[in-house]
Design a protein around this motif. Structure first.
Motif, PDB file in Angstrom:
ATOM      1  N   ALA A  59       0.652  -1.062   0.121  1.00 16.48           N
ATOM      2  CA  ALA A  59      -0.282  -0.434  -0.125  1.00 16.48           C
ATOM      3  C   ALA A  59       1.206   1.525  -0.220  1.00 16.48           C
ATOM      4  CB  ALA A  59      -0.905   0.045   1.359  1.00 16.48           C
ATOM      5  N   SER A  95       1.068   4.191  -2.863  1.00 16.48           N
ATOM      6  CA  SER A  95       0.178   5.427  -2.716  1.00 16.48           C
ATOM      7  C   SER A  95       1.297   6.830  -3.711  1.00 16.48           C
ATOM      8  CB  SER A  95       0.591   5.616  -0.723  1.00 16.48           C
ATOM      9  OG  SER A  95       1.838   5.613  -0.287  1.00 16.48           O
ATOM     10  N   ALA A 128      -6.386   2.396  -2.812  1.00 15.45           N
ATOM     11  CA  ALA A 128      -7.326   2.397  -2.292  1.00 15.45           C
ATOM     12  C   ALA A 128      -8.896   3.033  -2.312  1.00 15.45           C
ATOM     13  CB  ALA A 128      -7.468   2.654  -0.795  1.00 15.45           C
ATOM     14  N   LYS A 177      -9.967   2.766  -6.081  1.00 12.12           N
ATOM     15  CA  LYS A 177     -10.712   1.044  -5.894  1.00 12.12           C
ATOM     16  C   LYS A 177     -12.461   1.460  -4.898  1.00 12.12           C
ATOM     17  CE  LYS A 177      -7.145  -2.764  -5.349  1.00 12.12           C
ATOM     18  NZ  LYS A 177      -6.668  -3.694  -4.206  1.00 12.12           N
TER      19      LYS A 177
END
Length: 188
Positions: free
Chosen positions: A89, A93, A116, A119
């Motif tokens: 992650a 990022s 994230a 998504k």
């Protein structure tokens, strides 16, 4: 044995080494009614930890120690899994060098700074088109199918036509060092 400090980072390799050096499991609790003692033992008898007299209320301690043989290994695996997920992650990022896009084949799209967020945006795009805008519609089971260029959102295993992909952004990032001069150089 040195006691770990509460704020010190966990040494997972040392914990793993101690777990591997311990007697193989499974471990279980035995109560010997003849001499009124409680033990943590293995089925083959290679381990026997005496917790003393049955009346000394060590039931919880013995159960904890017996379960530790498998619990520690499971916890180590989960911590390593979560650390890998966190590292992934962090790599995905926002770095100023790429953006994430969520889009549908019908044309709806949005740009995001993290995978994230993209998504979540893809799920929102699908929800608005398929489920009348419900944020987490009943019966919606999200999943992701990896493609050569990104991810496709799946609904209960079915393709949705909603995608997420990372796009590189060209040009210098503010954190990049100043580029070296090119061309002929003259002494000042």
């Amino acid at each position: 044995m040195t006691q770990p400090q509460p704020d010190a980072p966990l040494d997972l390799d040392a914990i793993q080494a101690r777990a591997e050096a311990a007697t193989p499991g499974p471990w279980h609790v035995e109560e010997d009614r003849r001499d009124y003692t409680r033990w943590v033992a293995t089925l083959d008898g290679t381990l026997g930890i005496n917790f003393g007299y049955l009346g000394n209320r060590t039931e919880g301690d013995a159960a904890f120690v017996a379960a530790a043989r498998t619990d520690v290994e499971a916890l180590l695996a989960r911590v390593r899994e979560l650390e890998a997920e966190l590292a992934r992650a962090n790599r995905s990022s926002y770095s100023g060098r790429h953006v994430w896009e969520a889009w549908a084949e019908e044309g709806d799209h949005t740009l995001c700074t993290t995978e994230a967020d993209a998504k979540a945006a893809a799920i929102q795009i699908w929800s608005e088109s398929e489920y009348d805008g419900s944020d987490r519609p009943k019966g919606f089971i999200p999943g992701w199918h990896e493609t050569a260029w990104g991810l496709e959102l799946l609904d209960d295993g079915e393709h949705t036509g909603v995608f997420v992909a990372r796009h590189d952004v060209f040009g210098r990032d503010a954190t990049d060092p100043e580029p070296a001069p090119s061309g002929p150089q003259t002494a000042a």
